[in-house]
Design a protein around this motif. Structure first.
Motif, mmCIF file in Angstrom:
data_model
loop_
_atom_site.group_PDB
_atom_site.id
_atom_site.type_symbol
_atom_site.label_atom_id
_atom_site.label_comp_id
_atom_site.label_asym_id
_atom_site.label_seq_id
_atom_site.Cartn_x
_atom_site.Cartn_y
_atom_site.Cartn_z
ATOM 1 N N LEU A 1 -8.938 -8.745 4.091
ATOM 2 C CA LEU A 1 -9.072 -7.328 5.355
ATOM 3 C C LEU A 1 -8.794 -8.224 6.405
ATOM 4 N N ILE A 2 -9.458 -9.339 6.723
ATOM 5 C CA ILE A 2 -9.001 -9.659 8.252
ATOM 6 C C ILE A 2 -8.136 -10.149 8.713
ATOM 7 N N ASP A 3 -7.223 -10.924 7.392
ATOM 8 C CA ASP A 3 -5.495 -10.985 7.918
ATOM 9 C C ASP A 3 -4.458 -10.084 7.983
ATOM 10 N N GLU A 4 -5.454 -8.599 7.401
ATOM 11 C CA GLU A 4 -4.013 -7.098 7.171
ATOM 12 C C GLU A 4 -4.547 -6.522 8.547
ATOM 13 N N ILE A 5 -5.884 -7.211 9.122
ATOM 14 C CA ILE A 5 -5.940 -6.670 10.166
ATOM 15 C C ILE A 5 -5.039 -7.191 11.814
ATOM 16 N N THR A 6 -5.167 -8.869 11.374
ATOM 17 C CA THR A 6 -4.636 -9.389 12.282
ATOM 18 C C THR A 6 -2.775 -9.059 12.426
ATOM 19 N N GLN A 7 -2.304 -9.085 10.314
ATOM 20 C CA GLN A 7 -1.031 -8.695 10.506
ATOM 21 C C GLN A 7 -0.641 -7.627 11.394
ATOM 22 N N LEU A 8 -1.581 -6.293 11.521
ATOM 23 C CA LEU A 8 -1.293 -5.422 11.926
ATOM 24 C C LEU A 8 -1.454 -5.846 13.257
ATOM 25 N N GLU A 9 -1.765 -6.270 13.801
ATOM 26 C CA GLU A 9 -2.150 -6.218 15.577
ATOM 27 C C GLU A 9 -1.422 -7.429 16.031
ATOM 28 N N SER A 10 -0.658 -8.134 15.317
ATOM 29 C CA SER A 10 -0.109 -9.061 16.109
ATOM 30 C C SER A 10 1.831 -9.191 15.759
ATOM 31 N N VAL A 11 1.868 -8.106 14.548
ATOM 32 C CA VAL A 11 3.495 -8.353 14.012
ATOM 33 C C VAL A 11 3.878 -6.247 14.512
ATOM 34 N N GLU A 12 2.708 -5.550 13.685
ATOM 35 C CA GLU A 12 3.213 -3.987 13.408
ATOM 36 C C GLU A 12 3.095 -3.891 14.920
ATOM 37 N N ARG A 13 1.669 -3.481 15.589
ATOM 38 C CA ARG A 13 1.565 -3.229 17.161
ATOM 39 C C ARG A 13 3.035 -3.574 17.658
ATOM 40 N N PRO A 14 3.667 -4.553 18.143
ATOM 41 C CA PRO A 14 4.178 -4.736 19.049
ATOM 42 C C PRO A 14 6.228 -4.708 18.488
ATOM 43 N N SER B 1 6.023 -0.846 19.527
ATOM 44 C CA SER B 1 5.788 -0.693 20.622
ATOM 45 C C SER B 1 7.224 -0.964 21.423
ATOM 46 N N ARG B 2 7.770 -2.419 20.845
ATOM 47 C CA ARG B 2 9.511 -2.068 21.417
ATOM 48 C C ARG B 2 10.186 -0.857 21.133
ATOM 49 N N GLN B 3 9.836 0.193 19.317
ATOM 50 C CA GLN B 3 10.631 1.149 19.131
ATOM 51 C C GLN B 3 10.773 2.100 20.374
ATOM 52 N N ILE B 4 9.362 2.227 20.915
ATOM 53 C CA ILE B 4 9.008 3.267 21.692
ATOM 54 C C ILE B 4 9.845 2.964 22.818
ATOM 55 N N ALA B 5 9.985 1.964 23.110
ATOM 56 C CA ALA B 5 10.224 1.217 24.057
ATOM 57 C C ALA B 5 11.604 1.626 24.233
ATOM 58 N N GLU B 6 12.847 0.987 23.231
ATOM 59 C CA GLU B 6 14.209 1.522 23.046
ATOM 60 C C GLU B 6 14.450 2.693 23.459
ATOM 61 N N ASP C 1 9.637 10.624 19.535
ATOM 62 C CA ASP C 1 8.849 11.219 18.453
ATOM 63 C C ASP C 1 7.609 10.177 17.224
ATOM 64 N N ALA C 2 8.576 9.851 16.788
ATOM 65 C CA ALA C 2 8.302 8.762 15.708
ATOM 66 C C ALA C 2 7.873 7.864 15.791
ATOM 67 N N ALA C 3 8.338 7.079 16.607
ATOM 68 C CA ALA C 3 7.502 5.910 17.035
ATOM 69 C C ALA C 3 6.340 6.256 17.802
ATOM 70 N N ARG C 4 5.952 6.945 18.760
ATOM 71 C CA ARG C 4 4.715 7.481 18.550
ATOM 72 C C ARG C 4 3.632 8.052 17.725
ATOM 73 N N GLU C 5 4.301 8.477 17.320
ATOM 74 C CA GLU C 5 3.444 8.854 15.582
ATOM 75 C C GLU C 5 3.026 8.067 14.697
ATOM 76 N N ALA C 6 3.764 6.647 14.988
ATOM 77 C CA ALA C 6 3.637 5.424 13.910
ATOM 78 C C ALA C 6 2.354 4.980 14.279
ATOM 79 N N GLN C 7 3.174 4.843 15.917
ATOM 80 C CA GLN C 7 1.985 3.942 16.719
ATOM 81 C C GLN C 7 0.002 4.643 16.402
ATOM 82 N N GLY C 8 0.305 6.412 16.648
ATOM 83 C CA GLY C 8 -1.071 6.817 16.564
ATOM 84 C C GLY C 8 -1.813 6.266 14.683
ATOM 85 N N LEU C 9 -0.866 5.915 14.566
ATOM 86 C CA LEU C 9 -0.883 6.512 12.705
ATOM 87 C C LEU C 9 -1.685 5.035 12.593
ATOM 88 N N LEU C 10 -0.805 3.775 13.123
ATOM 89 C CA LEU C 10 -1.134 2.711 13.079
ATOM 90 C C LEU C 10 -2.615 1.963 13.730
#
Length: 157
Positions: A15-28, A31-36, A50-59
């Protein structure tokens, strides 16, 4: 008050490893997709944005849910478990009395359940019927198709 979640040390680490993965890999990555998408101009008609913002909210919702789970986890001390009696972390082989089919499961918390890995939640009807029983006992489980009788073939840790 939130419900206590019982987990093994291994399940807690996953569980801790998955949270770390989501925060350190998926979140950035999101963020890059939103910036692009933002760099492409008009946001009012930008489906990528819109899709990137929705994905960010779900994440973010998933991360928050998992962090909430972590605050309610109690690690199971395997040294205090009784052998011979079925309980959480027991590895149980059961046989369907009617058709002779055998299945082996390890009883785990709801959060660690994964039938493909042979891990059954203690909250399932079968597990509830097995808790507290011993090798050789028979249990009856109500299922949509009727009552199923299982014989406990083996109990281990």
């Amino acid at each position: 008050m939130a419900e206590t979640i019982y987990m093994t040390q291994e399940g807690y680490k996953k569980l801790i490893d998955e949270i770390t993965q989501l925060e350190s890999v998926e979140r950035p990555k999101i963020s890059r997709q939103i910036a692009e998408a933002r760099d492409k101009g008009d946001l009012s008609e930008n489906a990528e944005y819109d899709a990137a913002r929705e994905a960010q909210g779900l994440l973010e919702a998933k991360i928050a849910q998992m962090k909430e789970m972590v605050t309610n986890v109690r690690i199971i001390d395997e040294s205090h478990l009784k052998s011979g009696e079925i309980q959480i972390l027991s590895k149980v082989t059961i046989k369907n009395v009617k058709n002779g089919q055998q299945m082996t499961y390890t009883l785990v918390s709801e959060a660690e359940a994964n039938l493909r890995e042979g891990k059954m939640s203690v909250g399932t009807p079968i597990a509830k019927a097995l808790i507290g029983k011993h090798k050789g006992d028979k249990v009856q489980v109500s299922a949509p198709s009727g009552t199923i009788e299982f014989e406990i073939v083996e109990v281990g840790m």
